[in-house]
Write a protein that holds these residues in place. Sequence first.
Motif, PDB file in Angstrom:
ATOM      1  N   HIS A  22       0.845  -1.197   0.000  1.00 31.42           N
ATOM      2  CA  HIS A  22       0.000   0.000   0.000  1.00 31.42           C
ATOM      3  C   HIS A  22       0.877   1.242   0.000  1.00 31.42           C
ATOM      4  O   HIS A  22       1.499   1.578   1.005  1.00 31.42           O
ATOM      5  CB  HIS A  22      -0.929   0.015   1.233  1.00 31.42           C
ATOM      6  CG  HIS A  22      -1.869   1.186   1.269  1.00 31.42           C
ATOM      7  ND1 HIS A  22      -3.230   1.039   1.329  1.00 31.42           N
ATOM      8  CD2 HIS A  22      -1.633   2.523   1.240  1.00 31.42           C
ATOM      9  CE1 HIS A  22      -3.798   2.234   1.347  1.00 31.42           C
ATOM     10  NE2 HIS A  22      -2.855   3.149   1.300  1.00 31.42           N
TER      11      HIS A  22
ATOM     12  N   HIS B 253       1.731   5.138  -2.536  1.00 32.13           N
ATOM     13  CA  HIS B 253       1.243   6.108  -3.512  1.00 32.13           C
ATOM     14  C   HIS B 253       2.446   6.538  -4.342  1.00 32.13           C
ATOM     15  O   HIS B 253       3.204   7.408  -3.934  1.00 32.13           O
ATOM     16  CB  HIS B 253       0.591   7.284  -2.792  1.00 32.13           C
ATOM     17  CG  HIS B 253      -0.483   6.844  -1.827  1.00 32.13           C
ATOM     18  ND1 HIS B 253      -1.774   6.602  -2.219  1.00 32.13           N
ATOM     19  CD2 HIS B 253      -0.437   6.533  -0.508  1.00 32.13           C
ATOM     20  CE1 HIS B 253      -2.494   6.195  -1.170  1.00 32.13           C
ATOM     21  NE2 HIS B 253      -1.700   6.142  -0.125  1.00 32.13           N
TER      22      HIS B 253
ATOM     23  N   LYS C  79      -9.594   1.432  -5.734  1.00 34.78           N
ATOM     24  CA  LYS C  79      -9.449   1.859  -4.341  1.00 34.78           C
ATOM     25  C   LYS C  79     -10.639   2.726  -3.982  1.00 34.78           C
ATOM     26  O   LYS C  79     -10.995   3.623  -4.752  1.00 34.78           O
ATOM     27  CB  LYS C  79      -8.152   2.678  -4.207  1.00 34.78           C
ATOM     28  CG  LYS C  79      -8.050   3.538  -2.953  1.00 34.78           C
ATOM     29  CD  LYS C  79      -7.502   2.763  -1.794  1.00 34.78           C
ATOM     30  CE  LYS C  79      -7.466   3.591  -0.503  1.00 34.78           C
ATOM     31  NZ  LYS C  79      -6.540   4.717  -0.550  1.00 34.78           N
TER      32      LYS C  79
ATOM     33  N   HIS D 147      -5.751  -0.870   5.587  1.00 32.39           N
ATOM     34  CA  HIS D 147      -5.468  -0.323   6.938  1.00 32.39           C
ATOM     35  C   HIS D 147      -6.008  -1.220   8.056  1.00 32.39           C
ATOM     36  O   HIS D 147      -5.249  -1.614   8.914  1.00 32.39           O
ATOM     37  CB  HIS D 147      -5.944   1.123   7.092  1.00 32.39           C
ATOM     38  CG  HIS D 147      -5.447   2.040   6.006  1.00 32.39           C
ATOM     39  ND1 HIS D 147      -4.112   2.165   5.719  1.00 32.39           N
ATOM     40  CD2 HIS D 147      -6.102   2.846   5.119  1.00 32.39           C
ATOM     41  CE1 HIS D 147      -3.956   3.014   4.718  1.00 32.39           C
ATOM     42  NE2 HIS D 147      -5.138   3.436   4.327  1.00 32.39           N
TER      43      HIS D 147
ATOM     44  N   ASP E 133       2.165   2.831   3.279  1.00 33.60           N
ATOM     45  CA  ASP E 133       1.387   4.039   3.004  1.00 33.60           C
ATOM     46  C   ASP E 133       2.291   5.217   2.633  1.00 33.60           C
ATOM     47  O   ASP E 133       1.906   6.369   2.814  1.00 33.60           O
ATOM     48  CB  ASP E 133       0.482   4.416   4.192  1.00 33.60           C
ATOM     49  CG  ASP E 133      -0.765   5.175   3.747  1.00 33.60           C
ATOM     50  OD1 ASP E 133      -0.989   5.300   2.525  1.00 33.60           O
ATOM     51  OD2 ASP E 133      -1.513   5.638   4.621  1.00 33.60           O
TER      52      ASP E 133
HETATM   53 ZN   LIG Z   1      -2.782   5.355   1.544  1.00 35.22          ZN
END
Ligand SMILES: [Zn+2]
Length: 549
Positions: free
Chosen positions: A84, A86, A300, A383, A446
């Motif tokens: 996970h 970006h 997502k 999460h 993340d």
């Molecule tokens: Zn995220």
Amino acid sequence: MKLKLAATLLASAIAMPAQADVLIDNVSGITIDEEGKVKRFEALVIDDDGKIARLVERGEERPRTDYLEDGEGRVMLPGFIDAHGHVSSVGFNALTLDLSATNSLEEALEAIRVFAEENEARPWILGRGWNQEKWGLGRFPTAAELDSVVSDRPVWLNRVDGHAGWGNSLALRAAGIDASTVSPEGGRIEKLADGKTPSGVFIDLAMGLVEKVLPAPRPVERDLALAEAQKVLHAQGITAMADMGTTIEDWQSFRRAGDNGSLTLRIMAYSAGPEQMVLIGGSGPTPWLYDDKLRLNGIKLYLDGALGSRGAWLKQPYADDPHNTGLPLTPPAALRNILVRAAQGNFQPAIHAIGTAANAEALNAIGEIAESFGGDRRWRIEHVQIVDPSDLPKLAEHGIISSMQPVHQTSDMFMAEARLGPDRLGGAYAWSSILELGGRLAFGSDAPVESADPFAGLAVAITRSNAEGEPFGGWRPTERVTREQALAGFTSEAAFAGFAEGRFGRLLPGERADFILVDIDPLLATPDEIRATKVHETWVGGRKVYDAD
Ligand SMILES: [Zn+2]
């Protein structure tokens, strides 16, 4: 490590073929095998497609290959997979000015001046990381102070916690902000001593007043960000990432890199909502492109916000805000509609759920829709931070994957106690419980919300303690996982979570030769040593993409 011609080939003096097989010898190799067990080996053979031809175990004879590389006794691990992150944001983050190391306003202003000078072509100067408390300033900085170092272009700088922004006069003018501008609900425009003039600092939702006029990055800037992200991630030992919230612009940038041969990170993409899903994938997930480097897997979607801002959706009110339970960001009917639409196209859903109510709702919706859409769906919940203990068993149903970020646990633990109170944390970051109940874990970071460093993630996963060793003995330590489970979470299980098993994530014959060479054995080292791991080399598809030297 040095590339050497195998003696046989030197002796015969044959011209080197463009593609050739390579033996990487003298390593302390570790992988998770098909049974989920740790397998050790001493050498690895890469075929001319960049896949693993075979492992050589202790005592086995080395095969003859065109090339020979000496691993110098280093530890070889599968390339880490961040389940996970970006991707573009990691790159943009690395490209903006970082003020987090500055210790005074003067130091920061000097850094801003130099950065603006070095980046003349940028229409806006963007940055982050300032902290007036660390500077000992006793007040917020002002637009006029920024003007003193950059007056030819707008400047916009995020505070270290992301909850405030600081602009110069041109930024305020670009956003149309003056003394008459009213602070939006949930935000505040800081004022100068006259009580009227905007000072240049904007708190929380007031930041949006300026952010909405920031120029969208151009394709060339996106490509630069992707290149930067790859650099940052490879240097940390990451060879693949699930990109959470891919837009068509991100996708086009990934495609341009794939087309021109510069895509070295494997990207498993999850679109930013249903519209982007259709824009990118049309009627279904894309095929694996560029030798398993890129695929649109799914979509997502957000079910709630974050715990810090009390946006996480809870079953009972916040302990430190008794009238607030947070909010669902996607209403129940919309969630089910999107999930059905995704399932009809075989898109894999990845549902962001932080609070107890959000996780319960995700589990209920998946349960309902899985009745009509069976098969291997790998419903992902992202999460999975605070789950009502009575809901935990459902995480083991319908092939659900809990995609979790170990470092969030140590970043959030004290805040989570404040938000929920000590008695409501029975299902908080419940890694071990989820595995024991028969669920599956994939681990990530993340990034850039947290550093992508997978070794920090490994250390937290096995200790439940932060870099300072706090709390001693670990926070809710029964939820620790074993070293083997942690390694699997960042490699083979992260691949499985993205339908990539058999392609990458393990060092086994037939898989892509994605590996790293490091200085310690994470199955034996102390947590502190794991955190300090040095990545010497990173290889993707049998090609070196990072070398620390
Ligand atoms: Zn995220």
